[in-house]
Motif scaffolding. Structure first.
Motif, PDB file in Angstrom:
ATOM      1  N   UNK A   1      -4.575  18.333  31.357  1.00  0.00           N
ATOM      2  CA  UNK A   1      -5.656  17.433  30.938  1.00  0.00           C
ATOM      3  C   UNK A   1      -6.515  18.073  29.855  1.00  0.00           C
ATOM      4  N   UNK A   2      -6.824  19.364  30.017  1.00  0.00           N
ATOM      5  CA  UNK A   2      -7.605  20.062  28.991  1.00  0.00           C
ATOM      6  C   UNK A   2      -6.840  20.127  27.675  1.00  0.00           C
TER       7      UNK A   2
ATOM      8  N   UNK B   1      -6.621  16.017  20.953  1.00  0.00           N
ATOM      9  CA  UNK B   1      -7.166  14.840  20.278  1.00  0.00           C
ATOM     10  C   UNK B   1      -8.273  15.194  19.291  1.00  0.00           C
ATOM     11  N   UNK B   2      -8.744  16.436  19.312  1.00  0.00           N
ATOM     12  CA  UNK B   2      -9.751  16.861  18.349  1.00  0.00           C
ATOM     13  C   UNK B   2      -9.068  17.224  17.025  1.00  0.00           C
TER      14      UNK B   2
ATOM     15  N   UNK C   1      -4.544  19.921  14.309  1.00  0.00           N
ATOM     16  CA  UNK C   1      -4.034  20.831  13.283  1.00  0.00           C
ATOM     17  C   UNK C   1      -3.299  22.014  13.913  1.00  0.00           C
ATOM     18  N   UNK C   2      -3.886  22.593  14.956  1.00  0.00           N
ATOM     19  CA  UNK C   2      -3.245  23.741  15.599  1.00  0.00           C
ATOM     20  C   UNK C   2      -1.927  23.345  16.248  1.00  0.00           C
ATOM     21  N   UNK C   3      -1.920  22.198  16.931  1.00  0.00           N
ATOM     22  CA  UNK C   3      -0.696  21.745  17.582  1.00  0.00           C
ATOM     23  C   UNK C   3       0.384  21.417  16.550  1.00  0.00           C
TER      24      UNK C   3
ATOM     25  N   UNK D   1       1.619  13.715  11.014  1.00  0.00           N
ATOM     26  CA  UNK D   1       1.336  15.140  11.140  1.00  0.00           C
ATOM     27  C   UNK D   1       0.251  15.534  10.133  1.00  0.00           C
ATOM     28  N   UNK D   2      -0.883  16.103  10.584  1.00  0.00           N
ATOM     29  CA  UNK D   2      -1.972  16.448   9.655  1.00  0.00           C
ATOM     30  C   UNK D   2      -1.549  17.421   8.564  1.00  0.00           C
ATOM     31  N   UNK D   3      -0.635  18.346   8.868  1.00  0.00           N
ATOM     32  CA  UNK D   3      -0.221  19.319   7.861  1.00  0.00           C
ATOM     33  C   UNK D   3       0.625  18.657   6.775  1.00  0.00           C
ATOM     34  N   UNK D   4       1.463  17.703   7.160  1.00  0.00           N
ATOM     35  CA  UNK D   4       2.227  16.955   6.159  1.00  0.00           C
ATOM     36  C   UNK D   4       1.280  16.144   5.286  1.00  0.00           C
ATOM     37  N   UNK D   5       0.279  15.512   5.909  1.00  0.00           N
ATOM     38  CA  UNK D   5      -0.701  14.735   5.141  1.00  0.00           C
ATOM     39  C   UNK D   5      -1.476  15.641   4.185  1.00  0.00           C
ATOM     40  N   UNK D   6      -1.821  16.828   4.640  1.00  0.00           N
ATOM     41  CA  UNK D   6      -2.545  17.754   3.771  1.00  0.00           C
ATOM     42  C   UNK D   6      -1.671  18.176   2.598  1.00  0.00           C
TER      43      UNK D   6
END
Length: 402
Positions: free
Chosen positions: A234-235, A241-242, A247-249, A298-303
């Motif tokens: 759960x944590x 979701x943050x 980004x880390x995931x 994926x945030x890294x692909x978007x970046x």
């Protein structure tokens, strides 16, 4: 000053839609005509937002969106006007989710909005690249091909996702079976043999003593072992979701030996396919890249797409920007260079997307083929080792009795 939504004709006859800030509706019309546009619809943005609150429904699943695009494209291809096609879809009793989506969109279309504007005003609109593709198709007069292409693209993504899920089913079943088997051995079999092993005293084999210790530990701390993993999960879900967690995931996933290249190829294929469709429908390169980059999950692909877009905006060629960034697969940069030389960038980027999708399918097939036997062997060795430990302990006790 107020914000007005407008639709207007360009000098070449194409329709554009956007927002303009002006003191009144008359001022907005005058400003648009100064820019060389001929407005035929100018409404205050407040009225559009009001329509947004009544256009409803939760987020549409990809399968529903694909079915809607395919059915709507077929009706428009048959010569039906947009509002009549949406009415037929809204009256379809077999697929209520598609009917509800069509009904919501038809209400906005009848009020004068385009299909792309109606989609953007849904409470949970589709991804930006979907709306951008439909808007480009409407402005370029190629709505039907765009809808067909969207449906095929979503179907391809669904097939890849189903292949991944199918590849995970057998390993997950094996893992659950192994956990249940180990639990039965430690909670049922080991306690039943404990009196026999205790009779050996200090001569109990080390492996058997360790196994009994594991059995005692599991029986004494099962509440912690049950609640602890659930709390950690759960944590981890809340943290993922943050923005920092995503980004880390994403970075962790992309660094995995077999999964990382697969995810990068799948995300890159989606962006390149969207970019190709936008360019094919007349959208210029930089706006098309901005829209396509918004479709990356994926945030890294978007970046990476954002970095490449920034380089192209200042005059760097697309292929050079891709090679310098180094994040997208090399095949994308190579075919982009071919497109720059041939003047047919859209076709070459579509070819790059096809290559990456094919490579992803092959990697999924390879992982599916290897995952089952590897997990079967590993879990068989683990459970077999536990059983052999118990048998060796029993045999040693019998030897002592003799």
């Amino acid at each position: 000053m107020a914000r007005f939504r407008y639709r207007a004709y360009q000098a070449d006859g194409r329709v554009v839609s956007d927002f303009v800030v002006a003191g009144s509706e008359a001022d907005a019309v005058r400003d648009l005509m100064t820019l060389g546009l001929t407005p035929f619809e100018v409404t205050e943005a407040g009225s559009a937002s009001a329509g947004k609150s009544v256009s409803g429904g939760g987020k549409q699943p990809p399968r529903v969106l694909a079915g809607f695009c395919r059915n709507l494209a077929s009706m428009l291809e048959g010569g039906l006007p947009l509002d009549e096609a949406l009415k037929l879809l809204a009256d379809d009793p077999e697929d209520k989710r598609v009917a509800r989506l069509a009904s919501n969109l038809r209400a906005s279309v009848l009020s004068g909005r385009s299909l792309a504007e109606a989609m953007s005003e849904l409470r949970a609109p589709p991804a930006d690249y979907v709306i951008g593709l439909i808007r480009a198709g409407e402005e370029g007069g190629s709505t039907v091909p765009v809808l067909h292409r969207l449906a095929n693209s979503i179907d391809n993504e669904l097939r890849l996702a189903e292949a991944v899920r199918g590849a995970l089913i057998y390993p997950v079943i094996l893992l659950l079976t192994a956990l249940v088997s180990i639990g039965i051995i430690l909670l049922v079999v080991a306690p039943a043999l404990e009196p026999v092993l205790e009779s050996a005293g200090s001569n109990t084999p080390a492996a058997a003593a360790w196994l009994m210790g594991a059995s005692h530990g599991l029986r004494d701390s099962w509440p912690v072992l049950t609640i602890g993993p659930l709390a950690i999960w759960l944590l981890a879900m809340s943290w993922s979701r943050t923005p920092a967690g995503r980004r880390s995931l994403s970075a962790l996933v992309l660094q995995l030996p077999a999964v990382g290249p697969l995810v990068r190829d799948m995300e890159s294929a989606r962006c390149l396919s969207s970019l190709s469709a936008l360019l094919e429908n007349g959208v210029s390169l930089v706006p098309a890249m901005e829209i396509a980059g918004q479709g990356a999950r994926n945030p890294l692909v978007r970046r990476s797409i954002d970095r490449i877009t920034g380089e192209v905006r200042v005059g760097v060629r697309l292929s050079d920007a891709m090679m310098e960034d180094g994040f997208l697969p090399m095949a994308a940069a190579q075919l982009a260079a071919v497109g720059e030389r041939s003047g047919d960038m859209a076709t070459q980027l579509a070819q790059a997307a096809t290559i990456l999708e094919t490579r992803s399918s092959r990697r999924i097939a390879t992982l599916t083929t290897l995952a089952g036997p590897v997990m079967t062997l590993a879990l068989g060795v683990l459970i077999g080792g536990i059983v052999l430990t118990l048998l060796s302990a029993i045999m040693s006790v019998n030897d002592l009795a003799l």
